[in-house]
Design a protein around this motif. Structure first.
Motif, mmCIF file in Angstrom:
data_model
loop_
_atom_site.group_PDB
_atom_site.id
_atom_site.type_symbol
_atom_site.label_atom_id
_atom_site.label_comp_id
_atom_site.label_asym_id
_atom_site.label_seq_id
_atom_site.Cartn_x
_atom_site.Cartn_y
_atom_site.Cartn_z
ATOM 1 N N UNK A 74 0.840 -1.199 0.000
ATOM 2 C CA UNK A 74 0.000 0.000 0.000
ATOM 3 C C UNK A 74 0.873 1.247 0.000
ATOM 4 N N UNK A 75 0.282 2.359 -0.430
ATOM 5 C CA UNK A 75 1.009 3.626 -0.452
ATOM 6 C C UNK A 75 1.456 4.014 0.951
ATOM 7 N N UNK A 76 0.610 3.698 1.949
ATOM 8 C CA UNK A 76 0.952 4.051 3.329
ATOM 9 C C UNK A 76 2.178 3.277 3.798
ATOM 10 N N UNK A 77 2.245 1.987 3.445
ATOM 11 C CA UNK A 77 3.392 1.163 3.840
ATOM 12 C C UNK A 77 4.655 1.658 3.134
ATOM 13 N N UNK A 78 4.542 1.926 1.839
ATOM 14 C CA UNK A 78 5.711 2.418 1.091
ATOM 15 C C UNK A 78 6.198 3.741 1.667
ATOM 16 N N UNK A 79 5.258 4.636 1.969
ATOM 17 C CA UNK A 79 5.637 5.911 2.556
ATOM 18 C C UNK A 79 6.296 5.750 3.910
ATOM 19 N N UNK A 80 5.800 4.767 4.697
ATOM 20 C CA UNK A 80 6.397 4.503 5.997
ATOM 21 C C UNK A 80 7.818 3.988 5.883
#
Length: 399
Positions: A74-80
């Motif tokens: 997910x974008x959130x995981x990648x951003x994290x």
């Protein structure tokens, strides 16, 4: 890339620790990408090195290249992961566990690299070894997901190349300056021997060419001797008439990889010292004659060679100058007499002394070749001494 990948396959082999293994892999992958390999080649090399499947994702978690055709995160995981707030272990959208490594350097971001399977120091080290290569590939390809904000000035780039510290951010900055590290240029150095230092510094600042300056000396990169000659002539004109005869320039060889730039700069500095000693305005690697064979040699070997072939006369200045002239004029007593302002009989006397002390005839083909090389070794040693001792005294002050 087959050679790189084939050199280290399987996750459980004995040998150097993770740090040593990853350092070797990083150098090989970076050189391969600079030579034209694609990111898919990098991923397949990593798959062979780790024994795992690899996935390269965008900053939003979307797959850019994979070895197994799998999904991203997910974008959130990648951003994290990119913000160091998540990881290193993450779950992919197709339900697999993976080790995540951010592909970034400073403000340059190319995405997230996933290694499928259990986490471990070796896995992380080997995955990290690919970051530089993947960043270079992304910047070169102009990938829209890559954010590049160079943190290196032109001076920083030249300084890094001189030191052999070719990071991904340096490569990116070099590309922005038009320096093609896939076909590395030659290291070059210019030296001002006059008295108008302010004019010299101003001329360097006006050049539309990356330059690192330290007082009278400036370092840069060039494609060939023609480019260096143009730079030298432009500096002479920009700095004023006083500089006409006081700008000396040299460049080294073209290295096989960016990591070899440091050696090219060292060659350039040694050739510059030789050019200043011989008072020639321009000396390039491809036109320095037998000195090419001597440049890689340490001082001890140069000293040993010179002593072996010139020892008996090395500290007899009158015989050394006569030998140089005798070899240059191919044994013409008349020419040597005119050149050294000596009577013909005096030339003959000195030549007999040289033959007796060396125990051979300097004009014999094999002997002549050895003596030419020994004399070149002495010239290079003298130039090195001058450079290492920091002799920046203007020529005008010495005359």
């Amino acid at each position: 890339m087959e050679t790189i990948a084939g050199a280290r396959s399987g996750p459980a082999r004995e040998g150097p620790g993770p740090d040593a293994e990853s350092a070797v892999l990083e150098r090989e992958l970076t050189e391969a990408v600079l030579a034209g390999a694609a990111r898919s080649d990098v991923l397949h090399a990593l798959a062979r090195a780790t024994g795992r499947q690899m996935r390269l994702l965008s900053a939003e978690g979307v797959p850019l290249a994979t070895t197994d055709g799998g999904a991203g995160v997910s974008a959130a995981v990648a951003g994290g992961v990119l913000a160091d707030a998540t990881g290193p272990v993450v779950d992919t959208l197709d339900g697999l566990r993976a080790t995540a490594v951010p592909v970034r350097a400073g403000t340059t971001v190319a995405g997230v690299l996933l290694t499928l399977g259990p986490d471990g120091p070796r896995v992380r080290a080997l995955a990290g070894a690919a970051v530089t290569a993947l960043l270079i590939d992304a910047v070169r390809a102009g990938n829209g997901s890559v954010e590049v904000s160079s943190q290196h000035s032109p001076v920083d780039v030249i300084a890094a190349l001189r030191a052999g510290m070719v990071s991904s951010s340096v490569c990116a900055a070099a590309m922005e300056l038009g320096i093609d590290l896939q076909r590395p240029p030659a290291g070059a150095v210019l030296h001002y021997d006059g008295t108008r230092l302010r004019a010299w510094s101003t001329a360097l600042a006006w050049l539309e060419h990356p330059v690192q300056q330290d007082g009278r000396t400036a370092w840069t990169v060039v494609e060939d001797g023609t480019m260096l000659a143009r730079l030298r002539n432009r500096l002479r004109l920009m700095a004023g008439d006083d500089c006409a005869d006081h700008v000396v320039a040299a460049h080294g060889s073209h290295p096989d990889s960016p990591m070899g730039m440091a050696g090219s700069f060292t060659e350039a500095e040694r050739l510059l010292g030789l050019a200043r000693t011989q008072r020639v305005p321009l000396l390039t690697f491809d036109r320095c004659g037998v000195v090419q064979a001597l440049l890689p040699l340490p001082r001890a070997r140069l000293e040993a060679y010179a002593e072996t072939h010139l020892g008996p006369i090395r500290h007899r200045p009158e015989l050394m100058v006569t030998l140089r002239a005798w070899l240059a004029e191919r044994g013409s007593r008349q020419s040597v007499s005119q050149q050294l302002h000596l009577h013909r009989n005096s030339v003959g006397y000195r030549v007999r002394q040289i033959k007796d002390l060396l125990g051979t005839d300097p004009l014999l083909p094999a002997v002549s070749a050895e003596l030419h090389l020994a004399l070149a070794a002495l010239d290079l040693l003298a130039a090195d001494d001058r450079r290492l001792n920091g002799d920046d005294e203007p020529v005008s002050a010495r005359r």
